[in-house]
Motif scaffolding. Sequence first.
Motif, PDB file in Angstrom:
ATOM      1  N   SER A   1       4.966   0.511  -8.279  1.00 11.76           N
ATOM      2  CA  SER A   1       4.365  -0.816  -8.230  1.00 11.76           C
ATOM      3  C   SER A   1       5.191  -1.715  -7.326  1.00 11.76           C
ATOM      4  O   SER A   1       6.420  -1.781  -7.457  1.00 11.76           O
ATOM      5  CB  SER A   1       4.293  -1.435  -9.632  1.00 11.76           C
ATOM      6  N   PRO A   2       4.560  -2.449  -6.408  1.00 12.67           N
ATOM      7  CA  PRO A   2       5.317  -3.350  -5.529  1.00 12.67           C
ATOM      8  C   PRO A   2       5.788  -4.617  -6.233  1.00 12.67           C
ATOM      9  O   PRO A   2       6.567  -5.377  -5.674  1.00 12.67           O
ATOM     10  CB  PRO A   2       4.314  -3.672  -4.422  1.00 12.67           C
ATOM     11  N   TRP A   3       5.303  -4.860  -7.455  1.00 17.82           N
ATOM     12  CA  TRP A   3       5.666  -6.053  -8.205  1.00 17.82           C
ATOM     13  C   TRP A   3       6.364  -5.674  -9.506  1.00 17.82           C
ATOM     14  O   TRP A   3       6.061  -4.652 -10.116  1.00 17.82           O
ATOM     15  CB  TRP A   3       4.422  -6.874  -8.540  1.00 17.82           C
TER      16      TRP A   3
ATOM     17  N   GLU B   1       2.912 -10.372 -10.113  1.00 18.28           N
ATOM     18  CA  GLU B   1       3.861 -11.480 -10.109  1.00 18.28           C
ATOM     19  C   GLU B   1       5.277 -10.950 -10.330  1.00 18.28           C
ATOM     20  O   GLU B   1       5.485  -9.785 -10.626  1.00 18.28           O
ATOM     21  CB  GLU B   1       3.510 -12.485 -11.214  1.00 18.28           C
ATOM     22  N   GLY B   2       6.238 -11.863 -10.188  1.00 21.17           N
ATOM     23  CA  GLY B   2       7.627 -11.488 -10.405  1.00 21.17           C
ATOM     24  C   GLY B   2       8.323 -11.137  -9.113  1.00 21.17           C
ATOM     25  O   GLY B   2       8.036 -11.701  -8.047  1.00 21.17           O
ATOM     26  N   PHE B   3       9.261 -10.192  -9.181  1.00 19.80           N
ATOM     27  CA  PHE B   3       9.971  -9.742  -7.993  1.00 19.80           C
ATOM     28  C   PHE B   3       9.048  -8.857  -7.146  1.00 19.80           C
ATOM     29  O   PHE B   3       8.448  -7.902  -7.650  1.00 19.80           O
ATOM     30  CB  PHE B   3      11.226  -8.955  -8.374  1.00 19.80           C
ATOM     31  N   HIS B   4       8.970  -9.175  -5.860  1.00 21.28           N
ATOM     32  CA  HIS B   4       8.120  -8.414  -4.940  1.00 21.28           C
ATOM     33  C   HIS B   4       8.990  -7.340  -4.284  1.00 21.28           C
ATOM     34  O   HIS B   4       9.575  -7.542  -3.227  1.00 21.28           O
ATOM     35  CB  HIS B   4       7.512  -9.351  -3.895  1.00 21.28           C
ATOM     36  N   TYR B   5       9.052  -6.187  -4.934  1.00 18.48           N
ATOM     37  CA  TYR B   5       9.980  -5.142  -4.513  1.00 18.48           C
ATOM     38  C   TYR B   5       9.763  -4.693  -3.071  1.00 18.48           C
ATOM     39  O   TYR B   5      10.723  -4.455  -2.334  1.00 18.48           O
ATOM     40  CB  TYR B   5       9.864  -3.927  -5.444  1.00 18.48           C
TER      41      TYR B   5
ATOM     42  N   ASP C   1       0.826  -1.212   0.000  1.00 20.98           N
ATOM     43  CA  ASP C   1       0.000   0.000   0.000  1.00 20.98           C
ATOM     44  C   ASP C   1       0.861   1.263   0.000  1.00 20.98           C
ATOM     45  O   ASP C   1       0.527   2.252  -0.660  1.00 20.98           O
ATOM     46  CB  ASP C   1      -0.941   0.006   1.209  1.00 20.98           C
ATOM     47  N   ILE C   2       1.969   1.219   0.729  1.00 20.98           N
ATOM     48  CA  ILE C   2       2.858   2.383   0.792  1.00 20.98           C
ATOM     49  C   ILE C   2       3.512   2.614  -0.568  1.00 20.98           C
ATOM     50  O   ILE C   2       3.591   3.752  -1.052  1.00 20.98           O
ATOM     51  CB  ILE C   2       3.925   2.192   1.883  1.00 20.98           C
ATOM     52  N   PHE C   3       3.967   1.555  -1.205  1.00 26.21           N
ATOM     53  CA  PHE C   3       4.563   1.685  -2.530  1.00 26.21           C
ATOM     54  C   PHE C   3       3.556   2.269  -3.524  1.00 26.21           C
ATOM     55  O   PHE C   3       3.890   3.172  -4.304  1.00 26.21           O
ATOM     56  CB  PHE C   3       5.055   0.316  -3.027  1.00 26.21           C
TER      57      PHE C   3
END
Length: 229
Positions: free
Chosen positions: A40-42, A49-53, A32-34
């Motif tokens: 995007s958190p992903w 999907e992918g890397f969950h930053y 939510d913060i991102f």
Amino acid sequence: MTSIKGWLYVLFLLSTLIFVGITHRGYLVGDDIFRAIGISPWSNPVANEGFHYSVIFGIVMVILSGNLTIKYFRQHYIKYVGRTVLISCIIFTYIYPLLTEQLYYLSYAKKAGIEAVDFLEKGSRCIYGTQENIVSIQCDLRITNYGGHNERVWIRPIIQENGDYKGIWSFVEVPHQEITLTLRSNNMYSIHFESKPDDRIAEFGASGTANSFGLEFVKDGLKKEVFTY
């Protein structure tokens, strides 16, 4: 005696734990913060999907804040500092969803109607299959009523693929079902839905299991849609 610097380290650690904490709604606070700051958190934001930053960033910050806290308190308390910090982090992670749920109950205690109801991801899923010209949908839904009054609402699932309406779900109409939610409740409901007949359903067909989908609430002419990530 703990100095201001020590309490700042503790606050830093607590903030990072909240960042990677998962609320009772099944959401990561860091996500939510991102999104709030436009990131995007992903790495694949369409399908989540992918890397969950946000998780990667959060874990790094937890390690950093944890090390700073341990190093500071080891200067003042020699025994069991690392173990105490680790156990405290585990306990906080476990009780954090319970804390967020109680906060919601407190915040919505005097509210009523569609604003006080919510759909939660944990344990929710829908299994669907085509039967001639209709789609039969069996859903297990975790629904919460944060308010202090029983609520009668109409609900229906909104099934999507990769975050967008596609294929059969672009035209399938699923009627609402009425349900009564008791005050201050967090319960699982098993509900059967059937779509309206449509010749195109038999042509295209549909079957599968949806773990990420939405739920539409309708009450007193108001509509509310809640989606799981």
